[in-house]
Design a protein around this motif. Structure first.
Motif, PDB file in Angstrom:
ATOM      1  N   GLN A 133       0.807  -1.220   0.000  1.00  0.00           N
ATOM      2  CA  GLN A 133       0.000   0.000   0.000  1.00  0.00           C
ATOM      3  C   GLN A 133       0.841   1.272   0.000  1.00  0.00           C
ATOM      4  O   GLN A 133       0.310   2.371   0.110  1.00  0.00           O
ATOM      5  CB  GLN A 133      -0.912   0.022   1.225  1.00  0.00           C
ATOM      6  CG  GLN A 133      -1.834  -1.179   1.354  1.00  0.00           C
ATOM      7  CD  GLN A 133      -2.658  -1.112   2.620  1.00  0.00           C
ATOM      8  OE1 GLN A 133      -3.470  -0.190   2.809  1.00  0.00           O
ATOM      9  NE2 GLN A 133      -2.461  -2.067   3.511  1.00  0.00           N
ATOM     10  N   ALA A 134       2.146   1.132  -0.126  1.00  0.00           N
ATOM     11  CA  ALA A 134       3.034   2.294  -0.029  1.00  0.00           C
ATOM     12  C   ALA A 134       2.747   3.297  -1.136  1.00  0.00           C
ATOM     13  O   ALA A 134       2.487   2.913  -2.277  1.00  0.00           O
ATOM     14  CB  ALA A 134       4.484   1.848  -0.108  1.00  0.00           C
ATOM     15  N   PRO A 135       2.797   4.581  -0.827  1.00  0.00           N
ATOM     16  CA  PRO A 135       2.553   5.597  -1.853  1.00  0.00           C
ATOM     17  C   PRO A 135       3.705   5.757  -2.843  1.00  0.00           C
ATOM     18  O   PRO A 135       3.521   6.339  -3.902  1.00  0.00           O
ATOM     19  CB  PRO A 135       2.367   6.878  -1.037  1.00  0.00           C
ATOM     20  CG  PRO A 135       3.120   6.633   0.233  1.00  0.00           C
ATOM     21  CD  PRO A 135       2.964   5.166   0.513  1.00  0.00           C
ATOM     22  N   ASP A 136       4.885   5.245  -2.503  1.00  0.00           N
ATOM     23  CA  ASP A 136       6.041   5.335  -3.393  1.00  0.00           C
ATOM     24  C   ASP A 136       6.473   3.909  -3.744  1.00  0.00           C
ATOM     25  O   ASP A 136       6.821   3.124  -2.862  1.00  0.00           O
ATOM     26  CB  ASP A 136       7.188   6.086  -2.706  1.00  0.00           C
ATOM     27  CG  ASP A 136       8.306   6.463  -3.664  1.00  0.00           C
ATOM     28  OD1 ASP A 136       8.747   5.596  -4.431  1.00  0.00           O
ATOM     29  OD2 ASP A 136       8.736   7.636  -3.644  1.00  0.00           O
ATOM     30  N   PRO A 137       6.478   3.542  -5.031  1.00  0.00           N
ATOM     31  CA  PRO A 137       6.761   2.148  -5.409  1.00  0.00           C
ATOM     32  C   PRO A 137       8.230   1.763  -5.366  1.00  0.00           C
ATOM     33  O   PRO A 137       8.570   0.609  -5.633  1.00  0.00           O
ATOM     34  CB  PRO A 137       6.232   2.086  -6.848  1.00  0.00           C
ATOM     35  CG  PRO A 137       6.431   3.470  -7.372  1.00  0.00           C
ATOM     36  CD  PRO A 137       6.160   4.383  -6.196  1.00  0.00           C
TER      37      PRO A 137
END
Length: 318
Positions: free
Chosen positions: A220-224
């Motif tokens: 779910q991280a906003p930065d891949p």
């Protein structure tokens, strides 16, 4: 309270690590030895930057300032170099001689102390506010979003005898704000040294940290991006430390407790970002970057346990 055992007692019970043989004081001053050591660090960082650039990996280095530099007014006595600490001097050298990026933590921590403490009074480490400040600074340097839920955690007052406080006679404890936040990242990997320590079966647990490696993943991280993080106790994953916070921003974080970079590991993982963190006081020793982190951890794990548990560790390593 009296100063001793490497600890200086400042105003209102503020404790500082100054070293048993004045080694911190000697290094903070603008001496020939400190200039030589910082020059070696600048050259090392330049070499690292060139290698990481060739691999296409974005990179930042950061130095955690000693509490001496952020709270010089609480020390209560003269101390050399507090207006120009080693980490700041290193940043100037790096900026002059290479394209490496040094993330300044002294300025944001000094600004944040006006609102609430950023260092524990009886320890060398940050309060939760200090960790949040450093987390935000690193995210900004890497053009990464902060995870807002990290700033919306819960807190409660607890008491604990921290590292500097326990060095005094009698030991001094401290009431502090224990902080936690919702976790979306999960630990998916840990090396042998971490597992040995967590079993509680090691003969001696104290100091059994250098060589630890964990991997946290967060769908779910906003930065891949994938991050490899080398550092010391400021990054360690339990509690509200940098590893846990960064794992709420980045999809995958490899956290390694080492001042040496394991280049074979970096080249195998091929992260998008490499972060290197070191505390100001540890700059006195310049690493060689000759390490294989998991082999180092396995050797430490074998030595740490009782003989009857060595067979179990051998099983872990297969």
């Amino acid at each position: 309270m009296k100063s001793g055992n490497g600890v200086a007692v400042g105003h209102e019970g503020w404790l500082y690590w100054v070293g048993r043989a004045r080694e911190v004081e000697t290094f903070y001053g603008d001496t020939a030895a400190s200039r030589r050591i910082l020059g070696r660090w600048a050259r090392l960082i330049a070499r690292r930057a060139r290698r990481l650039d060739k691999l296409g990996i974005r990179h930042v280095h950061t130095v955690v300032p000693d509490k001496l530099a952020v709270y010089p007014d609480r020390l209560g006595r003269p101390f050399p170099g507090l207006d120009d600490p080693p980490g700041v001097r290193l940043g100037r050298l790096v900026a002059r001689d290479s394209a490496a990026v040094m993330v300044d933590l002294l300025a944001p921590l000094s600004a944040a102390r006006a609102e609430e403490p950023v260092y524990l009074r009886t320890d060398t480490h940050w309060t939760y506010r200090g960790y949040l400040t450093a987390y935000r600074a690193l995210c900004e340097a890497l053009d990464a979003p902060v995870a807002e839920h990290v700033f919306a955690g819960s807190s409660q007052l607890e008491r604990f005898t921290f590292d500097l406080g326990e060095k005094l006679t009698p030991p001094i404890d401290e009431e502090y704000v224990a902080y936690d936040f919702p976790r979306r990242a999960e630990r998916t990997e840990a090396n042998a040294l971490v597992r040995v320590r967590e079993t509680g079966q090691a003969v001696r647990l104290r100091g059994l940290f250098v060589g630890s490696r964990v991997v946290l993943t967060n769908p779910q991280a906003p930065d891949p991006r994938r991050v490899v993080l080398f550092g010391d106790s400021y990054i360690y994953s339990p509690g509200a430390r940098l590893t846990a916070m960064l794992a709420e921003t980045f999809a995958e974080v490899h956290a390694i407790w080492s001042a040496n970079i394991d280049w074979a590991y970096v080249e195998a993982v091929r992260p998008d970002v490499l972060i290197f963190e070191i505390a100001d006081r540890f700059l006195r020793q310049v690493p060689t970057d000759r390490i294989r982190i998991d082999a180092f951890a396995e050797a430490r794990a074998r030595r740490a346990v009782r003989p009857t548990l060595r067979a179990r560790i051998q099983g872990w390593l297969r």
